[in-house]
Design a protein around this motif. Structure first.
Motif, PDB file in Angstrom:
ATOM      1  N   ILE A  43       0.842  -1.193   0.000  1.00  0.00           N
ATOM      2  CA  ILE A  43       0.000   0.000   0.000  1.00  0.00           C
ATOM      3  C   ILE A  43       0.878   1.245   0.000  1.00  0.00           C
ATOM      4  CG2 ILE A  43      -1.800   1.256   1.230  1.00  0.00           C
ATOM      5  CD1 ILE A  43      -2.682  -1.365   2.432  1.00  0.00           C
ATOM      6  N   LYS A  44       0.577   2.156  -0.915  1.00  0.00           N
ATOM      7  CA  LYS A  44       1.375   3.378  -1.046  1.00  0.00           C
ATOM      8  C   LYS A  44       0.630   4.617  -0.521  1.00  0.00           C
ATOM      9  CE  LYS A  44       4.602   1.187  -3.242  1.00  0.00           C
ATOM     10  NZ  LYS A  44       5.270   0.253  -2.404  1.00  0.00           N
ATOM     11  N   ASP A  45      -0.436   4.418   0.237  1.00  0.00           N
ATOM     12  CA  ASP A  45      -1.231   5.529   0.770  1.00  0.00           C
ATOM     13  C   ASP A  45      -0.411   6.311   1.799  1.00  0.00           C
ATOM     14  OD1 ASP A  45      -3.152   7.210   1.869  1.00  0.00           O
ATOM     15  OD2 ASP A  45      -4.721   5.699   1.799  1.00  0.00           O
ATOM     16  N   PRO A  46      -0.257   7.630   1.624  1.00  0.00           N
ATOM     17  CA  PRO A  46       0.549   8.406   2.575  1.00  0.00           C
ATOM     18  C   PRO A  46      -0.102   8.544   3.952  1.00  0.00           C
ATOM     19  CG  PRO A  46      -0.443   9.848   0.934  1.00  0.00           C
ATOM     20  CD  PRO A  46      -0.729   8.438   0.510  1.00  0.00           C
ATOM     21  N   ARG A  47      -1.384   8.248   4.063  1.00  0.00           N
ATOM     22  CA  ARG A  47      -2.046   8.329   5.369  1.00  0.00           C
ATOM     23  C   ARG A  47      -1.620   7.208   6.291  1.00  0.00           C
ATOM     24  NH1 ARG A  47      -8.185   8.515   3.545  1.00  0.00           N
ATOM     25  NH2 ARG A  47      -7.324   6.969   2.114  1.00  0.00           N
ATOM     26  N   ILE A  48      -1.172   6.103   5.720  1.00  0.00           N
ATOM     27  CA  ILE A  48      -0.829   4.937   6.531  1.00  0.00           C
ATOM     28  C   ILE A  48       0.570   5.100   7.102  1.00  0.00           C
ATOM     29  CG2 ILE A  48      -0.484   2.447   6.501  1.00  0.00           C
ATOM     30  CD1 ILE A  48      -2.637   2.310   4.349  1.00  0.00           C
ATOM     31  N   ASN A  49       0.642   5.073   8.417  1.00  0.00           N
ATOM     32  CA  ASN A  49       1.901   5.218   9.141  1.00  0.00           C
ATOM     33  C   ASN A  49       2.821   4.038   8.815  1.00  0.00           C
ATOM     34  OD1 ASN A  49       3.914   5.267  11.190  1.00  0.00           O
ATOM     35  ND2 ASN A  49       2.527   6.363  12.541  1.00  0.00           N
ATOM     36  N   PHE A  70     -10.915  -3.512  10.146  1.00  0.00           N
ATOM     37  CA  PHE A  70      -9.736  -3.098  10.889  1.00  0.00           C
ATOM     38  C   PHE A  70     -10.152  -2.478  12.210  1.00  0.00           C
ATOM     39  CE2 PHE A  70      -8.312  -3.070   6.473  1.00  0.00           C
ATOM     40  CZ  PHE A  70      -7.200  -3.872   6.587  1.00  0.00           C
ATOM     41  N   VAL A  71      -9.518  -2.947  13.292  1.00  0.00           N
ATOM     42  CA  VAL A  71      -9.806  -2.468  14.636  1.00  0.00           C
ATOM     43  C   VAL A  71      -8.495  -1.979  15.231  1.00  0.00           C
ATOM     44  CG1 VAL A  71     -10.681  -3.119  16.921  1.00  0.00           C
ATOM     45  CG2 VAL A  71     -11.645  -4.173  14.874  1.00  0.00           C
ATOM     46  N   LEU A  72      -8.529  -0.786  15.811  1.00  0.00           N
ATOM     47  CA  LEU A  72      -7.325  -0.225  16.427  1.00  0.00           C
ATOM     48  C   LEU A  72      -7.074  -0.925  17.754  1.00  0.00           C
ATOM     49  CD1 LEU A  72      -5.178   1.920  15.958  1.00  0.00           C
ATOM     50  CD2 LEU A  72      -6.595   3.502  17.245  1.00  0.00           C
ATOM     51  N   GLU A 104      -3.841  11.311  16.047  1.00  0.00           N
ATOM     52  CA  GLU A 104      -4.153  11.745  14.681  1.00  0.00           C
ATOM     53  C   GLU A 104      -3.593  10.753  13.659  1.00  0.00           C
ATOM     54  OE1 GLU A 104      -5.925  13.991  11.826  1.00  0.00           O
ATOM     55  OE2 GLU A 104      -6.064  14.339  13.988  1.00  0.00           O
ATOM     56  N   SER A 105      -2.370  10.301  13.895  1.00  0.00           N
ATOM     57  CA  SER A 105      -1.736   9.325  13.009  1.00  0.00           C
ATOM     58  C   SER A 105      -2.508   8.007  13.013  1.00  0.00           C
ATOM     59  CB  SER A 105      -0.292   9.103  13.437  1.00  0.00           C
ATOM     60  OG  SER A 105       0.304   8.082  12.683  1.00  0.00           O
ATOM     61  N   GLN A 106      -3.014   7.610  14.176  1.00  0.00           N
ATOM     62  CA  GLN A 106      -3.784   6.376  14.281  1.00  0.00           C
ATOM     63  C   GLN A 106      -5.085   6.475  13.494  1.00  0.00           C
ATOM     64  OE1 GLN A 106      -4.197   5.863  18.507  1.00  0.00           O
ATOM     65  NE2 GLN A 106      -2.119   5.075  18.757  1.00  0.00           N
ATOM     66  N   ILE A 131      -4.996  -3.729  14.599  1.00  0.00           N
ATOM     67  CA  ILE A 131      -3.876  -2.946  14.095  1.00  0.00           C
ATOM     68  C   ILE A 131      -3.303  -2.086  15.205  1.00  0.00           C
ATOM     69  CG2 ILE A 131      -3.217  -1.204  12.377  1.00  0.00           C
ATOM     70  CD1 ILE A 131      -4.152  -3.813  11.137  1.00  0.00           C
ATOM     71  N   SER A 132      -1.991  -2.065  15.305  1.00  0.00           N
ATOM     72  CA  SER A 132      -1.297  -1.199  16.251  1.00  0.00           C
ATOM     73  C   SER A 132      -0.481  -0.183  15.460  1.00  0.00           C
ATOM     74  CB  SER A 132      -0.378  -2.026  17.149  1.00  0.00           C
ATOM     75  OG  SER A 132       0.355  -1.177  18.005  1.00  0.00           O
ATOM     76  N   VAL A 133      -0.618   1.091  15.835  1.00  0.00           N
ATOM     77  CA  VAL A 133       0.073   2.167  15.132  1.00  0.00           C
ATOM     78  C   VAL A 133       0.929   2.920  16.138  1.00  0.00           C
ATOM     79  CG1 VAL A 133      -0.209   4.250  13.746  1.00  0.00           C
ATOM     80  CG2 VAL A 133      -1.836   2.386  13.518  1.00  0.00           C
ATOM     81  N   LEU A 134       2.215   3.035  15.842  1.00  0.00           N
ATOM     82  CA  LEU A 134       3.113   3.802  16.692  1.00  0.00           C
ATOM     83  C   LEU A 134       3.022   5.260  16.274  1.00  0.00           C
ATOM     84  CD1 LEU A 134       5.222   3.478  18.924  1.00  0.00           C
ATOM     85  CD2 LEU A 134       6.947   3.412  17.149  1.00  0.00           C
ATOM     86  N   GLY A 135       2.480   6.082  17.144  1.00  0.00           N
ATOM     87  CA  GLY A 135       2.325   7.495  16.827  1.00  0.00           C
ATOM     88  C   GLY A 135       1.205   8.114  17.642  1.00  0.00           C
ATOM     89  N   ASP A 136       0.909   9.361  17.332  1.00  0.00           N
ATOM     90  CA  ASP A 136      -0.126  10.070  18.075  1.00  0.00           C
ATOM     91  C   ASP A 136      -1.517   9.639  17.607  1.00  0.00           C
ATOM     92  OD1 ASP A 136       0.052  11.217  15.593  1.00  0.00           O
ATOM     93  OD2 ASP A 136      -0.144  13.276  16.302  1.00  0.00           O
TER      94      ASP A 136
END
Length: 130
Positions: free
Chosen positions: A27-33, A95-97, A61-63, A54-59
């Motif tokens: 995936i090349k989407d810039p929104r995805i951390n 997808f669940v955070l 807004e990034s999540q 899904i786990s996202v490292l960031g703030d």
């Protein structure tokens, strides 16, 4: 197929591995951390639906941006998954955070703060009895 059967566990592991690879490289989407990981996957026994944690490292807004990017790329991800995994049905992905890692870090930090405060007051001399 039962929910906790060996076959279902193997399918969950395979879907998790492939989802991780698709998100990392496909995936090349810039929104995805770039620091996004698939923590766990639960495929329903009928192979129709799938929850991807899904786990996202960031703030925060990034999540939110990452979750929105993944939801918009859901069709592409499902197509890639169908090509790599040979299943009777390709599951519809939700997808669940997952914030369990962040929660664990916060709890560890709180415990460290309490231990440091107790050591500064001299109430705990050593931690051998813990």
């Amino acid at each position: 197929m039962r929910k906790n059967s060996i076959k279902n566990t193997r399918i969950n592991q395979e879907v998790q591995k492939e989802l991780s690879e698709i998100i990392r490289a496909g995936i090349k989407d810039p929104r995805i951390n770039p620091m996004t990981s698939v923590v766990a996957v639960e495929v329903a026994p009928d192979l129709k639906t799938c929850k991807a944690y899904i786990s996202v490292l960031g703030d925060e807004e990034s999540q939110k941006d990452t979750l929105a990017g993944l939801k918009s790329a859901e069709g592409y991800i499902r197509t890639k998954l169908a090509r790599t995994i040979n299943l009777r049905n390709t599951p519809e992905i939700r997808f669940v955070l997952d914030q369990s890692i962040e929660y664990g870090i916060n709890m560890s930090k709180l415990i460290d703060d309490v231990n440091r405060d107790l050591n500064e007051k001299g109430e705990v001399d050593d931690q051998s009895d813990i």
